[in-house]
Design a protein around this motif. Sequence first.
Motif, PDB file in Angstrom:
ATOM      1  N   VAL A 105      30.342  51.159  95.385  1.00 31.44           N
ATOM      2  CA  VAL A 105      30.974  51.763  94.215  1.00 31.44           C
ATOM      3  C   VAL A 105      30.262  53.050  93.764  1.00 31.44           C
ATOM      4  O   VAL A 105      30.849  53.864  93.083  1.00 31.44           O
ATOM      5  CB  VAL A 105      31.018  50.796  93.002  1.00 31.44           C
ATOM      6  N   VAL A 106      29.023  53.204  94.175  1.00 30.06           N
ATOM      7  CA  VAL A 106      28.256  54.317  93.603  1.00 30.06           C
ATOM      8  C   VAL A 106      28.590  55.660  94.244  1.00 30.06           C
ATOM      9  O   VAL A 106      29.053  55.734  95.383  1.00 30.06           O
ATOM     10  CB  VAL A 106      26.726  54.072  93.687  1.00 30.06           C
ATOM     11  N   THR A 107      28.353  56.719  93.467  1.00 27.66           N
ATOM     12  CA  THR A 107      28.708  58.074  93.902  1.00 27.66           C
ATOM     13  C   THR A 107      27.490  58.838  94.415  1.00 27.66           C
ATOM     14  O   THR A 107      27.553  60.041  94.608  1.00 27.66           O
ATOM     15  CB  THR A 107      29.305  58.859  92.716  1.00 27.66           C
ATOM     16  N   LEU A 108      26.396  58.119  94.635  1.00 21.07           N
ATOM     17  CA  LEU A 108      25.165  58.762  95.096  1.00 21.07           C
ATOM     18  C   LEU A 108      25.357  59.427  96.463  1.00 21.07           C
ATOM     19  O   LEU A 108      25.809  58.785  97.407  1.00 21.07           O
ATOM     20  CB  LEU A 108      24.051  57.714  95.187  1.00 21.07           C
ATOM     21  N   GLU A 109      25.053  60.718  96.540  1.00 24.42           N
ATOM     22  CA  GLU A 109      25.102  61.430  97.819  1.00 24.42           C
ATOM     23  C   GLU A 109      23.770  62.142  98.025  1.00 24.42           C
ATOM     24  O   GLU A 109      23.209  62.713  97.084  1.00 24.42           O
ATOM     25  CB  GLU A 109      26.237  62.461  97.826  1.00 24.42           C
ATOM     26  N   TYR A 110      23.298  62.106  99.265  1.00 18.70           N
ATOM     27  CA  TYR A 110      21.992  62.696  99.539  1.00 18.70           C
ATOM     28  C   TYR A 110      22.074  63.546 100.807  1.00 18.70           C
ATOM     29  O   TYR A 110      22.600  63.100 101.819  1.00 18.70           O
ATOM     30  CB  TYR A 110      20.964  61.570  99.697  1.00 18.70           C
ATOM     31  N   ASP A 111      21.597  64.765 100.701  1.00 20.42           N
ATOM     32  CA  ASP A 111      21.614  65.684 101.831  1.00 20.42           C
ATOM     33  C   ASP A 111      20.184  65.856 102.348  1.00 20.42           C
ATOM     34  O   ASP A 111      19.403  66.619 101.786  1.00 20.42           O
ATOM     35  CB  ASP A 111      22.188  67.032 101.366  1.00 20.42           C
ATOM     36  N   GLN A 112      19.879  65.108 103.402  1.00 17.53           N
ATOM     37  CA  GLN A 112      18.488  65.092 103.877  1.00 17.53           C
ATOM     38  C   GLN A 112      18.021  66.467 104.369  1.00 17.53           C
ATOM     39  O   GLN A 112      16.840  66.767 104.346  1.00 17.53           O
ATOM     40  CB  GLN A 112      18.333  64.043 104.989  1.00 17.53           C
ATOM     41  N   GLU A 113      19.000  67.288 104.813  1.00 10.98           N
ATOM     42  CA  GLU A 113      18.667  68.643 105.265  1.00 10.98           C
ATOM     43  C   GLU A 113      17.881  69.416 104.201  1.00 10.98           C
ATOM     44  O   GLU A 113      16.985  70.182 104.510  1.00 10.98           O
ATOM     45  CB  GLU A 113      19.964  69.412 105.555  1.00 10.98           C
ATOM     46  N   LYS A 114      18.275  69.189 102.948  1.00 11.71           N
ATOM     47  CA  LYS A 114      17.678  69.968 101.857  1.00 11.71           C
ATOM     48  C   LYS A 114      16.341  69.413 101.379  1.00 11.71           C
ATOM     49  O   LYS A 114      15.643  70.062 100.620  1.00 11.71           O
ATOM     50  CB  LYS A 114      18.636  69.993 100.661  1.00 11.71           C
ATOM     51  N   CYS A 115      16.000  68.190 101.786  1.00 13.77           N
ATOM     52  CA  CYS A 115      14.793  67.532 101.278  1.00 13.77           C
ATOM     53  C   CYS A 115      13.545  68.347 101.591  1.00 13.77           C
ATOM     54  O   CYS A 115      13.354  68.808 102.715  1.00 13.77           O
ATOM     55  CB  CYS A 115      14.658  66.133 101.882  1.00 13.77           C
ATOM     56  N   VAL A 116      12.702  68.534 100.556  1.00 18.50           N
ATOM     57  CA  VAL A 116      11.456  69.267 100.751  1.00 18.50           C
ATOM     58  C   VAL A 116      10.248  68.327 100.805  1.00 18.50           C
ATOM     59  O   VAL A 116       9.108  68.761 100.838  1.00 18.50           O
ATOM     60  CB  VAL A 116      11.247  70.335  99.649  1.00 18.50           C
ATOM     61  N   GLY A 117      10.539  67.025 100.740  1.00 16.64           N
ATOM     62  CA  GLY A 117       9.459  66.049 100.910  1.00 16.64           C
ATOM     63  C   GLY A 117       8.529  65.885  99.720  1.00 16.64           C
ATOM     64  O   GLY A 117       7.384  65.477  99.870  1.00 16.64           O
ATOM     65  N   CYS A 169      14.992  66.190  91.473  1.00 18.92           N
ATOM     66  CA  CYS A 169      14.935  66.749  92.830  1.00 18.92           C
ATOM     67  C   CYS A 169      14.932  68.266  92.744  1.00 18.92           C
ATOM     68  O   CYS A 169      15.950  68.863  92.402  1.00 18.92           O
ATOM     69  CB  CYS A 169      16.135  66.281  93.651  1.00 18.92           C
ATOM     70  N   PRO A 170      13.806  68.893  93.039  1.00 17.34           N
ATOM     71  CA  PRO A 170      13.747  70.355  92.895  1.00 17.34           C
ATOM     72  C   PRO A 170      14.598  71.070  93.943  1.00 17.34           C
ATOM     73  O   PRO A 170      14.917  72.251  93.786  1.00 17.34           O
ATOM     74  CB  PRO A 170      12.257  70.665  93.073  1.00 17.34           C
ATOM     75  N   ALA A 171      14.978  70.349  94.998  1.00 11.54           N
ATOM     76  CA  ALA A 171      15.743  70.982  96.080  1.00 11.54           C
ATOM     77  C   ALA A 171      17.242  70.818  95.879  1.00 11.54           C
ATOM     78  O   ALA A 171      18.036  71.363  96.647  1.00 11.54           O
ATOM     79  CB  ALA A 171      15.328  70.376  97.419  1.00 11.54           C
ATOM     80  N   GLY A 172      17.636  70.072  94.877  1.00 10.25           N
ATOM     81  CA  GLY A 172      19.065  69.841  94.647  1.00 10.25           C
ATOM     82  C   GLY A 172      19.726  69.093  95.790  1.00 10.25           C
ATOM     83  O   GLY A 172      20.890  69.316  96.114  1.00 10.25           O
ATOM     84  N   ALA A 173      18.982  68.188  96.423  1.00  9.02           N
ATOM     85  CA  ALA A 173      19.506  67.477  97.593  1.00  9.02           C
ATOM     86  C   ALA A 173      20.297  66.233  97.215  1.00  9.02           C
ATOM     87  O   ALA A 173      20.938  65.621  98.055  1.00  9.02           O
ATOM     88  CB  ALA A 173      18.344  67.076  98.512  1.00  9.02           C
ATOM     89  N   ILE A 174      20.235  65.848  95.919  1.00  5.65           N
ATOM     90  CA  ILE A 174      20.861  64.592  95.500  1.00  5.65           C
ATOM     91  C   ILE A 174      21.933  64.871  94.449  1.00  5.65           C
ATOM     92  O   ILE A 174      21.706  65.642  93.525  1.00  5.65           O
ATOM     93  CB  ILE A 174      19.803  63.636  94.901  1.00  5.65           C
ATOM     94  N   THR A 175      23.091  64.255  94.621  1.00  8.27           N
ATOM     95  CA  THR A 175      24.104  64.313  93.564  1.00  8.27           C
ATOM     96  C   THR A 175      24.576  62.900  93.272  1.00  8.27           C
ATOM     97  O   THR A 175      24.661  62.057  94.156  1.00  8.27           O
ATOM     98  CB  THR A 175      25.337  65.147  93.972  1.00  8.27           C
ATOM     99  N   VAL A 176      24.870  62.664  92.023  1.00  6.70           N
ATOM    100  CA  VAL A 176      25.400  61.360  91.609  1.00  6.70           C
ATOM    101  C   VAL A 176      26.095  61.559  90.274  1.00  6.70           C
ATOM    102  O   VAL A 176      25.649  62.355  89.447  1.00  6.70           O
ATOM    103  CB  VAL A 176      24.274  60.298  91.521  1.00  6.70           C
ATOM    104  N   GLU A 177      27.227  60.878  90.107  1.00  6.26           N
ATOM    105  CA  GLU A 177      27.863  60.918  88.795  1.00  6.26           C
ATOM    106  C   GLU A 177      27.093  59.951  87.905  1.00  6.26           C
ATOM    107  O   GLU A 177      27.311  58.749  87.945  1.00  6.26           O
ATOM    108  CB  GLU A 177      29.339  60.516  88.863  1.00  6.26           C
ATOM    109  N   ALA A 178      26.168  60.503  87.143  1.00  9.07           N
ATOM    110  CA  ALA A 178      25.268  59.656  86.362  1.00  9.07           C
ATOM    111  C   ALA A 178      25.868  59.326  85.008  1.00  9.07           C
ATOM    112  O   ALA A 178      26.584  60.124  84.425  1.00  9.07           O
ATOM    113  CB  ALA A 178      23.923  60.360  86.165  1.00  9.07           C
ATOM    114  N   GLY A 179      25.562  58.138  84.543  1.00  9.15           N
ATOM    115  CA  GLY A 179      26.047  57.745  83.227  1.00  9.15           C
ATOM    116  C   GLY A 179      25.592  56.353  82.911  1.00  9.15           C
ATOM    117  O   GLY A 179      25.007  55.673  83.746  1.00  9.15           O
ATOM    118  N   GLU A 180      25.877  55.910  81.705  1.00  9.30           N
ATOM    119  CA  GLU A 180      25.306  54.653  81.253  1.00  9.30           C
ATOM    120  C   GLU A 180      26.156  53.437  81.579  1.00  9.30           C
ATOM    121  O   GLU A 180      25.696  52.320  81.448  1.00  9.30           O
ATOM    122  CB  GLU A 180      25.022  54.728  79.771  1.00  9.30           C
ATOM    123  N   GLY A 181      27.398  53.632  81.928  1.00  6.47           N
ATOM    124  CA  GLY A 181      28.199  52.491  82.329  1.00  6.47           C
ATOM    125  C   GLY A 181      28.278  51.406  81.286  1.00  6.47           C
ATOM    126  O   GLY A 181      28.093  50.241  81.600  1.00  6.47           O
TER     127      GLY A 181
END
Lengths: 89, 374
Positions: free
Chosen positions: A10-22, A60-72
């Motif tokens: 159900v979650v909208t979490l997306e992660y772009d490993q290419e952008k990860c700066v570790g 995330c300083p690299a902007g590699a993660i997106t998620v529709e965040a909220g309290e539900g």
Amino acid sequence: MSKFKYLEDVVTLEYDQEKCVGCTMCTIVCPHEVFRMEAKKAFLLARNLCMECGACMRNCPAGAITVEAGEGCVRGIINELLGIEGPCC
Amino acid sequence: MKNNQALVSLPMATPVPEGAGEFRLPSASQPFVLGTLATAVGDVPIVGGELVWQDLRGHYLVRWNVGRKSFTVEPGLYAIGEPGSDSAVLVSANYKMSFDILRQTLGGYDAWILVLDTKGINVWCAAGEGTFGTGELVDRIQASRLDEVVSHRRLIVPQLGATGVAAFEVKKYSGFAVTYGPVMVQDLPLFLANGCKATPDMRIKLFPLQERLVLVPVEIMLALKQWLPLIFVLLLVAGFFGEGTFLQAMLVHGLPPTLAVLVGIVAGTIVTPLLLPWIPGRAFSCKGALCGLFLFGLLYTFSGAFVMDSSLYLRFACLLITLAISSWLGMAFTGSSTYTSLNGVRKEMLLAMPGQFVTILTGLGLWATSLWLG
């Protein structure tokens, strides 16, 4: 104590490993161990445990993660369905 | 598409807003302030690690949803013990419960506490709303002239505050480096002893029985506020339209659905939270309904007074009322749980609410029918 699990896929979490700066920040802020470090990059360990709090995206300083965040919370979602601006809890 | 929208809709951190950040120290006349500590910027209020009965009374009352809105401390910089320019700075919220538990945990330490203005909301919820956030933190650092009070440039922020605080942005706008502390304040002493390093356990939010238990009173109070009007209407309608005297009719026709509502409330606000890990299913609406069914069955089996001699219509009506309310209140507990997600709850609600709505309407309809048929 065993970990609680909510609904699957159900979650909208997306992660772009290419952008990860570790920087490891996502592994630090996540309260459900969704990310883990491997070979100096973060990888998604347990996407279904994500509760969409948004801490990882925010830190995330690299902007590699997106998620529709909220309290539900129920009241917030009812307000949203009715199209009114209102407090959540 | 959705993700892009989400990014835009989240309030992004800004440099200190205009007019904000004016120098201000919290008042020393607050009841929990023991004295003041002279610093380079003025007299900083000192707080102790001991909680007195007035504090504990306040804690008890807010657990019952009483005085919640005004249970606050003034935002700003506080001292615990006798901190110096190299002492640690811990960031907290101005919900008095959060502040009290932090100072209680830090009793015996010398440290600074920087309280953000979260409008009396706890750290995690306030971080979700954005009031415990980068902007407020940067603003509060400046308003407290923290850079003149301490010589180092480090802050300890609760991990759950990370939802609202971007460490790299705080660094950029204030010069202070954020270290995320443990999830639970109880782990702070060990964290500090470890040189501000959290063990993996300290990073995980669990939801043990005790934590679920303390939430129960507030859940009960909110549920009563929501459902007492219905009980009132049920009793009145039963009294006016039932056979016999007002009181007789109220007891015969009004009591069963009233009990059904109460059973629903107990199932949704007490049984569901407490038995959460052991109730089958993942959706909270299902867990709530199962608890309602279970409790209804128990009462039905063991209580002679509970709709035992009422008509089949009435019995079924009561069951439906209990199921709908327990399911609804179980679902409402997602808001207090520590692992449900926005999109999960949204999905669950869209699926469950029509069912809950039809169930309670049918229940009330059957009840009205039984009333009509006498």
